[in-house]
Motif scaffolding. Sequence first.
Motif, PDB file in Angstrom:
ATOM      1  N   GLY A  59      74.604  71.748  72.259  1.00 49.90           N
ATOM      2  CA  GLY A  59      74.176  72.007  70.900  1.00 49.90           C
ATOM      3  C   GLY A  59      73.215  70.919  70.453  1.00 49.90           C
ATOM      4  O   GLY A  59      72.739  70.115  71.260  1.00 49.90           O
ATOM      5  N   GLN A  60      72.939  70.853  69.162  1.00 45.85           N
ATOM      6  CA  GLN A  60      72.081  69.826  68.589  1.00 45.85           C
ATOM      7  C   GLN A  60      72.924  68.916  67.705  1.00 45.85           C
ATOM      8  O   GLN A  60      73.762  69.380  66.930  1.00 45.85           O
ATOM      9  CB  GLN A  60      70.949  70.458  67.773  1.00 45.85           C
ATOM     10  N   GLY A  61      72.704  67.599  67.817  1.00 50.60           N
ATOM     11  CA  GLY A  61      73.456  66.634  67.018  1.00 50.60           C
ATOM     12  C   GLY A  61      72.765  65.292  67.003  1.00 50.60           C
ATOM     13  O   GLY A  61      71.620  65.155  67.439  1.00 50.60           O
ATOM     14  N   HIS A  62      73.474  64.277  66.491  1.00 49.81           N
ATOM     15  CA  HIS A  62      72.911  62.923  66.484  1.00 49.81           C
ATOM     16  C   HIS A  62      74.013  61.929  66.834  1.00 49.81           C
ATOM     17  O   HIS A  62      75.208  62.189  66.677  1.00 49.81           O
ATOM     18  CB  HIS A  62      72.287  62.597  65.119  1.00 49.81           C
ATOM     19  N   ARG A  63      73.599  60.740  67.302  1.00 50.40           N
ATOM     20  CA  ARG A  63      74.526  59.670  67.645  1.00 50.40           C
ATOM     21  C   ARG A  63      73.857  58.343  67.335  1.00 50.40           C
ATOM     22  O   ARG A  63      72.643  58.267  67.129  1.00 50.40           O
ATOM     23  CB  ARG A  63      74.913  59.743  69.125  1.00 50.40           C
TER      24      ARG A  63
ATOM     25  N   CYS B 116      77.519  68.031  65.728  1.00 56.23           N
ATOM     26  CA  CYS B 116      76.942  68.899  66.751  1.00 56.23           C
ATOM     27  C   CYS B 116      77.004  70.347  66.282  1.00 56.23           C
ATOM     28  O   CYS B 116      77.984  70.776  65.645  1.00 56.23           O
ATOM     29  CB  CYS B 116      77.696  68.739  68.071  1.00 56.23           C
ATOM     30  N   THR B 117      75.972  71.080  66.555  1.00 58.86           N
ATOM     31  CA  THR B 117      75.924  72.475  66.125  1.00 58.86           C
ATOM     32  C   THR B 117      76.826  73.375  66.966  1.00 58.86           C
ATOM     33  O   THR B 117      76.962  74.556  66.668  1.00 58.86           O
ATOM     34  CB  THR B 117      74.472  72.995  66.221  1.00 58.86           C
ATOM     35  N   ALA B 118      77.431  72.848  68.031  1.00 58.13           N
ATOM     36  CA  ALA B 118      78.335  73.624  68.879  1.00 58.13           C
ATOM     37  C   ALA B 118      79.638  72.858  69.037  1.00 58.13           C
ATOM     38  O   ALA B 118      79.698  71.635  68.865  1.00 58.13           O
ATOM     39  CB  ALA B 118      77.702  73.880  70.246  1.00 58.13           C
TER      40      ALA B 118
ATOM     41  N   GLY C 295      66.866  34.052  69.952  1.00 61.40           N
ATOM     42  CA  GLY C 295      66.643  35.146  70.904  1.00 61.40           C
ATOM     43  C   GLY C 295      65.949  36.328  70.249  1.00 61.40           C
ATOM     44  O   GLY C 295      65.812  36.406  69.015  1.00 61.40           O
ATOM     45  N   LEU C 296      65.513  37.283  71.076  1.00 60.56           N
ATOM     46  CA  LEU C 296      64.788  38.453  70.593  1.00 60.56           C
ATOM     47  C   LEU C 296      65.747  39.523  70.096  1.00 60.56           C
ATOM     48  O   LEU C 296      66.870  39.665  70.608  1.00 60.56           O
ATOM     49  CB  LEU C 296      63.921  39.028  71.716  1.00 60.56           C
ATOM     50  N   LYS C 297      65.288  40.275  69.117  1.00 61.20           N
ATOM     51  CA  LYS C 297      66.082  41.384  68.601  1.00 61.20           C
ATOM     52  C   LYS C 297      66.092  42.545  69.610  1.00 61.20           C
ATOM     53  O   LYS C 297      65.251  42.620  70.503  1.00 61.20           O
ATOM     54  CB  LYS C 297      65.501  41.863  67.273  1.00 61.20           C
ATOM     55  N   CYS C 298      67.069  43.461  69.421  1.00 63.89           N
ATOM     56  CA  CYS C 298      67.145  44.648  70.289  1.00 63.89           C
ATOM     57  C   CYS C 298      65.901  45.511  70.104  1.00 63.89           C
ATOM     58  O   CYS C 298      65.409  45.679  68.981  1.00 63.89           O
ATOM     59  CB  CYS C 298      68.392  45.470  69.959  1.00 63.89           C
ATOM     60  N   ARG C 299      65.390  46.036  71.191  1.00 62.76           N
ATOM     61  CA  ARG C 299      64.254  46.939  71.118  1.00 62.76           C
ATOM     62  C   ARG C 299      64.738  48.376  71.260  1.00 62.76           C
ATOM     63  O   ARG C 299      65.631  48.661  72.035  1.00 62.76           O
ATOM     64  CB  ARG C 299      63.256  46.622  72.226  1.00 62.76           C
ATOM     65  N   GLY C 300      64.127  49.290  70.540  1.00 59.78           N
ATOM     66  CA  GLY C 300      64.522  50.689  70.592  1.00 59.78           C
ATOM     67  C   GLY C 300      65.142  51.133  69.288  1.00 59.78           C
ATOM     68  O   GLY C 300      65.210  50.390  68.299  1.00 59.78           O
ATOM     69  N   GLN C 301      65.626  52.386  69.263  1.00 60.82           N
ATOM     70  CA  GLN C 301      66.188  52.989  68.063  1.00 60.82           C
ATOM     71  C   GLN C 301      67.712  52.893  68.074  1.00 60.82           C
ATOM     72  O   GLN C 301      68.353  52.971  69.121  1.00 60.82           O
ATOM     73  CB  GLN C 301      65.772  54.469  67.989  1.00 60.82           C
ATOM     74  N   SER C 302      68.241  52.748  66.867  1.00 57.79           N
ATOM     75  CA  SER C 302      69.691  52.685  66.727  1.00 57.79           C
ATOM     76  C   SER C 302      70.301  54.065  66.526  1.00 57.79           C
ATOM     77  O   SER C 302      71.518  54.226  66.631  1.00 57.79           O
ATOM     78  CB  SER C 302      70.072  51.792  65.544  1.00 57.79           C
ATOM     79  N   GLU C 303      69.489  55.084  66.250  1.00 60.71           N
ATOM     80  CA  GLU C 303      69.973  56.451  66.100  1.00 60.71           C
ATOM     81  C   GLU C 303      69.113  57.392  66.946  1.00 60.71           C
ATOM     82  O   GLU C 303      67.932  57.135  67.170  1.00 60.71           O
ATOM     83  CB  GLU C 303      69.933  56.895  64.632  1.00 60.71           C
ATOM     84  N   GLU C 304      69.753  58.475  67.377  1.00 60.25           N
ATOM     85  CA  GLU C 304      69.072  59.424  68.256  1.00 60.25           C
ATOM     86  C   GLU C 304      69.507  60.841  67.911  1.00 60.25           C
ATOM     87  O   GLU C 304      70.692  61.097  67.662  1.00 60.25           O
ATOM     88  CB  GLU C 304      69.406  59.118  69.715  1.00 60.25           C
ATOM     89  N   THR C 305      68.567  61.731  67.867  1.00 60.24           N
ATOM     90  CA  THR C 305      68.838  63.154  67.648  1.00 60.24           C
ATOM     91  C   THR C 305      68.406  63.921  68.887  1.00 60.24           C
ATOM     92  O   THR C 305      67.316  63.701  69.419  1.00 60.24           O
ATOM     93  CB  THR C 305      68.063  63.677  66.423  1.00 60.24           C
ATOM     94  N   GLY C 306      69.263  64.829  69.356  1.00 65.08           N
ATOM     95  CA  GLY C 306      68.927  65.577  70.561  1.00 65.08           C
ATOM     96  C   GLY C 306      70.021  66.541  70.951  1.00 65.08           C
ATOM     97  O   GLY C 306      70.845  66.949  70.123  1.00 65.08           O
ATOM     98  N   VAL C 307      70.018  66.880  72.247  1.00 67.46           N
ATOM     99  CA  VAL C 307      70.992  67.841  72.767  1.00 67.46           C
ATOM    100  C   VAL C 307      72.322  67.142  72.970  1.00 67.46           C
ATOM    101  O   VAL C 307      72.409  66.121  73.653  1.00 67.46           O
ATOM    102  CB  VAL C 307      70.501  68.445  74.102  1.00 67.46           C
TER     103      VAL C 307
END
Length: 485
Positions: free
Chosen positions: A169-173, A162-164, A184-196
């Motif tokens: 601040g800005q960071g990723h998780r 995180c930048t703070a 069964g079906l795989k997980c839908r969506g992203q495994s990483e996220e960048t934001g506030v």
Amino acid sequence: MSTRSRVCDNPPPLPDYTCPGLVEETADCAGKCFQAWGDWSAWTSCTMTCDAPLRQRTRQCEGIGEPCQGDATETKPCIDSSRHELCPTVNGGWSVWTFWSDECSVTCNEGVHVRTRLCNNPKPSGLGQECRGSGEDTKVCLTHVQCPVNGTWNKWSPWMDCTATCGEGQGHRSRNCTPPKYGGLKCRGQSEETGVCILEDCPLPTLPPDLQKELQHNLDQLENNLEKSEGDAVTMACSNKESVQDVYSDALVAWEQNQQPVTVDGQRIWLDRGSLVFRAVQNEDSGVYVCQLDFGGASKAIVSFYVLSVESRRPDIAVRQNEDLQLTCNGVALGLLFQTTVMSWLKDGQVFKNYGSIRPQEANVEFIPSVTKEYDGTWRCLIQDDATNRKWTTNTVKVKVLPPKGMADKAMEGALGNPKLTGGIAGAVGFLITVVVIVCITRRKKSGASKKRLSSYSDESDEGTDYDDDASSVCSWEGSVYSDM
């Protein structure tokens, strides 16, 4: 398709003539032809002779085109009272169970087979009881097939890089997906996220401890008690502001009077490099002025203060005898700045009331009921710091106690408070003024005529001179009344 026709007889044509246009017309039914309900049939006879018999009637949807809207059958209870007698009392009994359902209720994992029975052997009637127990029975069936399990996301990790270090601040998780099973079906969506990244609230900015002690020491030494007269020029310097601005370059000067922001109009009150300047002070300027520096976006530091009391040339408060008097001290800010302050009111230099252990913020307003003439005079609110023996006058109020209201005052107030009476008084005053003006003009004319008659012997006759003086004095009095109006 639908066809319609018409007859040429409205009125009939002459021999060898006919109506213009087509006798028959054919068109697509869609949107043009609609079926319509026929008449209701007669009600049927009641279906039972006891309990709740019913009867029905029906109707037909006739024609071609769009179907009719509504129900073709209508049902209602029989209204014949003879048809509502109770049937004989018969308790309900269960029929035999049906066979177990051939298929399991599910195609994977564990399900159930189902069988049912009806409460119709016999069916309860009259006051008879319903069957006891359940009309459905189940037993477990195993398919020996595992159902598909879709993948599921785990919780997001804490924000990283995180930048703070606090606040936003800005960071990723990131987050992990629990893998799917059995197709069964795989997980839908992203495994990483960048934001506030939202972290814990940042602590409020503070001054270095040594600077805080220095500022408090300076406040404990300041007196800055300004007792001025109305119209005086006053300048209040915001001392020690540079020591805060050396630490926080964005620190801004802000002045408060009696804990409220000072309104700077640029004409009577303005700021000069942080100092508060008054061109001509007034009584409402009295009070405690605090100079503080706002820094870090949310913190404040008090660096200086002044206490100003302005004595007016005229009374600030006019009150009649037997009315209530209210005096404001303006000493709350001093009570908050220093913990050892005491408060008292002085009248014409003599102590009127000492509040002892009561703090200024607890007794800022003094209420005196039913004043007498002895309350007339100059009042001063005095705040003293017992720890340093400093004294400040936070307000100076000139009080004028007027005589009590007489009967005429009360009557006039009552009349002025009544619109009807107010109009009547105004009309009466106007009428009296008109009469006085007419009398004045009439007497002036008579006086002028008398002067002409007596002019021939005015030098010889004392009587004529006396008469002229009388007329002149009357006109002079009347003229003054007229000019005043």
